[in-house]
Structures are given as structure tokens and as C-alpha cells.
Motif scaffolding. Structure first.
Motif, PDB file in Angstrom:
ATOM      1  N   LEU A 171       0.824  -1.205   0.000  1.00  0.00           N
ATOM      2  CA  LEU A 171       0.000   0.000   0.000  1.00  0.00           C
ATOM      3  C   LEU A 171       0.865   1.265   0.000  1.00  0.00           C
ATOM      4  O   LEU A 171       0.548   2.237  -0.694  1.00  0.00           O
ATOM      5  N   VAL A 172       1.966   1.249   0.743  1.00  0.00           N
ATOM      6  CA  VAL A 172       2.847   2.415   0.780  1.00  0.00           C
ATOM      7  C   VAL A 172       3.491   2.654  -0.579  1.00  0.00           C
ATOM      8  O   VAL A 172       3.674   3.806  -1.006  1.00  0.00           O
ATOM      9  N   SER A 173       3.818   1.576  -1.291  1.00  0.00           N
ATOM     10  CA  SER A 173       4.440   1.748  -2.608  1.00  0.00           C
ATOM     11  C   SER A 173       3.514   2.488  -3.557  1.00  0.00           C
ATOM     12  O   SER A 173       3.957   3.325  -4.350  1.00  0.00           O
ATOM     13  N   VAL A 174       2.215   2.205  -3.469  1.00  0.00           N
ATOM     14  CA  VAL A 174       1.242   2.913  -4.307  1.00  0.00           C
ATOM     15  C   VAL A 174       1.128   4.368  -3.849  1.00  0.00           C
ATOM     16  O   VAL A 174       1.165   5.300  -4.658  1.00  0.00           O
ATOM     17  N   ASP A 175       1.006   4.572  -2.534  1.00  0.00           N
ATOM     18  CA  ASP A 175       0.888   5.937  -2.011  1.00  0.00           C
ATOM     19  C   ASP A 175       2.132   6.769  -2.318  1.00  0.00           C
ATOM     20  O   ASP A 175       2.030   7.969  -2.600  1.00  0.00           O
ATOM     21  N   ASN A 176       3.301   6.144  -2.276  1.00  0.00           N
ATOM     22  CA  ASN A 176       4.537   6.876  -2.579  1.00  0.00           C
ATOM     23  C   ASN A 176       4.569   7.344  -4.026  1.00  0.00           C
ATOM     24  O   ASN A 176       5.039   8.446  -4.329  1.00  0.00           O
ATOM     25  N   LYS A 177       4.073   6.497  -4.933  1.00  0.00           N
ATOM     26  CA  LYS A 177       4.028   6.887  -6.340  1.00  0.00           C
ATOM     27  C   LYS A 177       3.043   8.034  -6.542  1.00  0.00           C
ATOM     28  O   LYS A 177       3.310   8.984  -7.292  1.00  0.00           O
ATOM     29  N   GLU A 179       2.246  10.293  -4.291  1.00  0.00           N
ATOM     30  CA  GLU A 179       2.867  11.485  -3.715  1.00  0.00           C
ATOM     31  C   GLU A 179       3.979  12.015  -4.616  1.00  0.00           C
ATOM     32  O   GLU A 179       4.145  13.231  -4.762  1.00  0.00           O
ATOM     33  N   ALA A 180       4.743  11.104  -5.228  1.00  0.00           N
ATOM     34  CA  ALA A 180       5.803  11.540  -6.142  1.00  0.00           C
ATOM     35  C   ALA A 180       5.217  12.295  -7.322  1.00  0.00           C
ATOM     36  O   ALA A 180       5.756  13.333  -7.745  1.00  0.00           O
ATOM     37  N   ASN A 181       4.112  11.803  -7.860  1.00  0.00           N
ATOM     38  CA  ASN A 181       3.449  12.494  -8.970  1.00  0.00           C
ATOM     39  C   ASN A 181       2.949  13.867  -8.546  1.00  0.00           C
ATOM     40  O   ASN A 181       3.015  14.836  -9.309  1.00  0.00           O
ATOM     41  N   ARG A 182       2.441  13.965  -7.320  1.00  0.00           N
ATOM     42  CA  ARG A 182       1.965  15.261  -6.820  1.00  0.00           C
ATOM     43  C   ARG A 182       3.119  16.256  -6.729  1.00  0.00           C
ATOM     44  O   ARG A 182       2.967  17.429  -7.079  1.00  0.00           O
ATOM     45  N   LYS A 183       4.262  15.784  -6.254  1.00  0.00           N
ATOM     46  CA  LYS A 183       5.421  16.671  -6.137  1.00  0.00           C
ATOM     47  C   LYS A 183       5.910  17.104  -7.517  1.00  0.00           C
ATOM     48  O   LYS A 183       6.288  18.264  -7.721  1.00  0.00           O
ATOM     49  N   LEU A 373       1.224  17.418 -16.656  1.00  0.00           N
ATOM     50  CA  LEU A 373       0.453  17.503 -15.411  1.00  0.00           C
ATOM     51  C   LEU A 373      -0.759  16.581 -15.454  1.00  0.00           C
ATOM     52  O   LEU A 373      -1.043  15.844 -14.501  1.00  0.00           O
ATOM     53  N   GLN A 374      -1.482  16.617 -16.583  1.00  0.00           N
ATOM     54  CA  GLN A 374      -2.696  15.830 -16.680  1.00  0.00           C
ATOM     55  C   GLN A 374      -2.392  14.333 -16.729  1.00  0.00           C
ATOM     56  O   GLN A 374      -3.123  13.525 -16.140  1.00  0.00           O
ATOM     57  N   THR A 375      -1.314  13.962 -17.408  1.00  0.00           N
ATOM     58  CA  THR A 375      -0.927  12.552 -17.445  1.00  0.00           C
ATOM     59  C   THR A 375      -0.681  12.023 -16.034  1.00  0.00           C
ATOM     60  O   THR A 375      -1.125  10.925 -15.675  1.00  0.00           O
ATOM     61  N   ASN A 376      -0.007  12.830 -15.210  1.00  0.00           N
ATOM     62  CA  ASN A 376       0.232  12.428 -13.818  1.00  0.00           C
ATOM     63  C   ASN A 376      -1.067  12.364 -13.024  1.00  0.00           C
ATOM     64  O   ASN A 376      -1.233  11.491 -12.164  1.00  0.00           O
ATOM     65  N   CYS A 377      -1.981  13.285 -13.291  1.00  0.00           N
ATOM     66  CA  CYS A 377      -3.281  13.263 -12.604  1.00  0.00           C
ATOM     67  C   CYS A 377      -4.067  12.003 -12.958  1.00  0.00           C
ATOM     68  O   CYS A 377      -4.671  11.369 -12.085  1.00  0.00           O
ATOM     69  N   TRP A 378      -4.082  11.649 -14.235  1.00  0.00           N
ATOM     70  CA  TRP A 378      -4.779  10.428 -14.651  1.00  0.00           C
ATOM     71  C   TRP A 378      -4.143   9.192 -14.026  1.00  0.00           C
ATOM     72  O   TRP A 378      -4.842   8.273 -13.601  1.00  0.00           O
ATOM     73  N   GLN A 379      -2.793   9.180 -13.988  1.00  0.00           N
ATOM     74  CA  GLN A 379      -2.124   8.045 -13.375  1.00  0.00           C
ATOM     75  C   GLN A 379      -2.465   7.960 -11.895  1.00  0.00           C
ATOM     76  O   GLN A 379      -2.712   6.865 -11.365  1.00  0.00           O
TER      77      GLN A 379
END
Length: 411
Positions: A171-177, A179-183, A373-379
Motif C-alpha cells: 500500500l505504501v508503494s502505491v501511495d509513494n508513487k 505522492e511523487a506524482n503530486r510533487k 500535469l494531466q498525465t500524472n493526474c490520470w495516473q
């Protein structure tokens, strides 16, 4: 499969469960510029406590509230107001010590039996939320009755520590990805904002030779807002766009879909029908007046917002997004009870309007950044859906993660 895991009451796996301070113990008058940070609901929106804008009290004051002091590894809950919030303080938190507010309570885990990360994820699952809120009263200010006593009695699954770590790792691995996209997106928008400022505030857009216009001696003309590049003009917001009213859409009428629903504070949910074709700009009208939001895709703005309709085609949407932010619409808010933005007052605000060619050049450059930006949002949306589908199955044991005795048990 979940039945293979033993369930135990929180009281058997916690070292401590305690409430926040009395309301009178922390007042605005006791705040200081630095010291021990206070946690509130705004810091509990994710699985990990989010460091950000904090109020502080002195270390001496925090010492007097020792029972409300929390540290890395503690799990924080909200018992009044936005009930159902839960987050743990991670090992890499900005501060070693915090004080919770009067609407929070916390659990300190016996880490030989239960991991704080596992507890936080469990209480974010549908099963965990159901148990946490079963003793709540929704009338008036929502609250959990006798929160400390009640939490101690809740039974949660207690697999082996190794199994807990493997669940948390997934679960953390998904959340980290996510968060990385948000940054990354935050950095991309900062880059886009810097380009806007460089071109349209500092007038250092590239001239016909690719040189910075102002620094290379570009010609300027006088205007009510000071010198501006030759060929530019001063106009008002109403000259370049219209603020159209959003439409009422109550929360219980929203049908789950892939169309984002926007309120004055940003995206607030999803629907199956759009009101406006993207890309588009949403402006807060009531509640959080003047806040500016961007949607790459079709969207539904509710009646606490305006949506922007350009008067000269969508080729200026990215320019309008940053120009409206630069105007600082929130300072124009009025109304005493519920803050609001009067669009007629907003329309009167002046803008520096560049040449059409420069606007096209800006759109071509910035659209590349916004596509990323949008590609990261969709991901992130896909990752969030994956996490939310896995979460209840992982924390209940319905999906078991293979482990071995030789496996590295480091988180």
C-alpha cells in the motif's frame, strides 16, 4: 480467508489511547511563531500525517499538556467534526513531537504486536471506517461518543508482524508513487508560473531573435499600469473572458463517474455528466471566493463557482489561468456571512493583454507542461482506484501476500 487472522481489541495491542486537550487549554493567544506544532484535521487527510501550515505553542506549554503530546509512530483520529479521519506520524516527519487539538485522540501502538501503518490503513478501509463510526452521532456537530473507551473496544485483525509489513509495503508503494506524482506536478506548475511571470510581468519573452525582450532593449509604451511592450494593450477581465455561473448539484445527486465536480475549494467529487467542456478554469464564487482551479478534462462546476468562458477562443486559456491568479481575486471578496466574489467587480480589474502571436507562442509552450500535469493526474486516479480496491482485501486477509522466513523484514 480473513477469518484465518486473529482479531483482538485495540486495548490488547495499544500501549496508550488518549484524548487531546480541553478546548480552553490551547487558545489563539497562546500561539507562537515556532515551538511544538499543533495537529488538526487538515493534517490528517492522507494515511500519513501531512506536515504543512501549523500553529505552534511553546515547549513549556506542550510539557503541561503532556497527555496530548504525540510522537512518530502514533496514530491520530478525529472524534468531532470531520470524523473518520485517521493518519499515523511517519518516521521521517518534520518534527519529533506534536500536540493534538481538542478534536483529536490517538493510539500508541505496541509495535511488537501491531504496526501503526497497518492500523491507519485498516481504519481507512470500509470495514475499519464502519467500526470507527458505529458509535458516532451525526446530528449537530458529528462526533464519536466516548472515543477513547470505544476505540479500546474495537477489534481489528492482527496478523503476524511480517504479514503486516508486507501489506503495508504494497500500500505504501502505491501511495509513494501518488505522492511523487503530486510533487512533480507542483514543480511543473511552478515552472509554468515562472514562465508566465518572465514573459508577462517581467516582459522578458523572447523577441524575434530569441533574446529577452526587455533586457535586449525592446520598445515600450506608456500605459495606466506603467510601461508595457509596444503592441500590447491594457484591458479589463471582461474584455477577455466571461464568468458563467455553475449549476447546483447536491452531493446525493452525484452519480459516480469519471467527470470531476468542482466547488470553490477545488475538486470535491465525481459525476457521470459534464456541464463544461475542458480545458477550463473554475473560479470560487462562494465560500472560498476568487480561488482559481484548472481542469484539463470536461467538468461540472457547482453553484458555488464560476467557470471561465474566453471571449477570443480557448487558445488563451493557459494565459487566463495565470493572469487571473496574478490579479488576486480573493482580495475582492465581500459579503459578511458567507464570503463571495461579485463578478461585476472582478470584471473591472485591469490586465495587460499581449499580442495574439505571443499568446499563441505561450499556449504552445505551456500546453506541453500541462499535458504532463494531466498525465500524472490520470495516473494518480488509476493508482488511487487500485489502492482503494486492494485496501479492504489486504487488511482483512482476503488477499494474502506471500512471505518467507528469509524475507527481509525491513520496511
Amino acid at each position: 480467508m480473513g477469518g484465518e487472522w486473529e482479531y483482538k481489541p485495540i486495548d490488547e495491542v495499544a500501549e496508550k489511547v488518549a484524548m487531546g486537550p480541553f478546548g480552553s487549554s490551547i487558545k489563539v493567544s497562546t500561539f507562537v511563531t515556532e515551538g511544538v506544532p499543533i495537529l488538526s484535521g487538515q493534517h490528517l487527510n492522507e494515511t500519513q500525517v501531512q506536515d504543512g501550515e501549523n500553529n505552534f505553542i511553546t515547549h513549556a506549554h506542550a510539557d503541561k499538556l503532556r497527555n496530548a503530546n504525540v510522537f512518530r509512530g502514533d496514530v491520530i483520529f478525529t472524534h468531532a467534526g470531520n470524523i473518520g479521519q485517521v493518519a499515523y506520524i511517519p518516521k521521517n516527519s518534520r518534527y519529533e513531537r506534536y500536540v493534538i487539538s481538542q478534536r483529536q485522540f490517538y493510539m500508541r501502538c505496541n509495535t511488537s504486536k501491531i504496526l501503526p501503518e497497518f492500523v491507519a490503513y485498516y481504519f481507512k478501509s470500509p470495514q475499519g471506517q464502519h467500526k470507527l463510526l458505529a458509535n458516532s452521532t451525526p446530528s449537530g456537530v458529528p462526533s464519536i461518543a466516548r472515543p477513547v473507551t470505544y476505540l479500546r473496544s474495537i477489534e481489528i485483525p492482527v496478523p503476524t508482524i511480517l504479514e503486516q509489513k508486507r501489506v503495508v509495503q504494497m500500500l505504501v508503494s502505491v501511495d509513494n508513487k501518488i505522492e511523487a506524482n503530486r510533487k512533480i506536478n507542483k514543480t511543473l506548475e511552478e515552472i509554468a508560473r515562472a514562465i508566465f511571470k518572465h514573459w508577462f510581468i517581467d516582459f522578458e519573452f523572447p523577441n524575434e531573435n530569441g533574446e529577452p525582450y526587455k533586457s535586449s532593449g525592446g520598445e515600450t509604451i506608456n500605459s495606466p499600469l506603467g510601461p508595457i511592450p509596444k503592441g500590447w494593450r491594457i484591458g479589463r477581465i471582461e474584455d477577455v473572458c466571461e464568468f458563467s455561473y455553475g449549476k447546483a448539484l447536491k452531493a446525493d445527486k452525484r452519480i459516480q463517474g469519471r467527470i470531476p465536480v468542482y466547488g470553490s475549494n477545488g475538486q470535491i467529487g465525481w459525476h457521470n455528466e459534464s456541464l463544461v467542456s475542458g480545458p477550463g478554469i473554475i473560479v470560487g464564487r462562494k465560500g472560498n471566493p476568487g480561488l482559481i482551479h484548472w481542469s484539463k478534462e470536461d467538468f461540472f462546476p457547482i453553484d458555488t463557482t464560476f467557470y471561465v468562458v474566453p471571449r477570443v477562443g480557448k487558445s488563451i486559456m493557459h494565459f487566463l489561468y495565470f493572469a487571473l491568479k496574478h490579479v488576486d481575486l480573493p482580495r475582492l471578496s465581500a459579503d459578511s456571512a458567507v464570503p463571495g466574489l461579485n463578478r461585476n467587480i472582478a470584471y473591472m480589474q485591469q490586465l495587460v493583454i499581449p499580442t495574439e502571436q505571443l499568446l499563441r507562442d505561450f499556449e504552445n509552450r505551456i500546453s506541453i507542461i500541462f499535458d504532463l500535469l494531466q498525465t500524472n493526474c490520470w495516473q494518480n486516479q488509476s493508482l488511487s482506484e487500485l489502492r482503494d480496491s486492494l485496501l479492504p482485501k489486504l487488511v482483512s486477509g482476503e488477499i494474502r501476500v506471500p512471505v518467507s522466513e528469509k524475507e527481509d523484514d525491513q520496511l
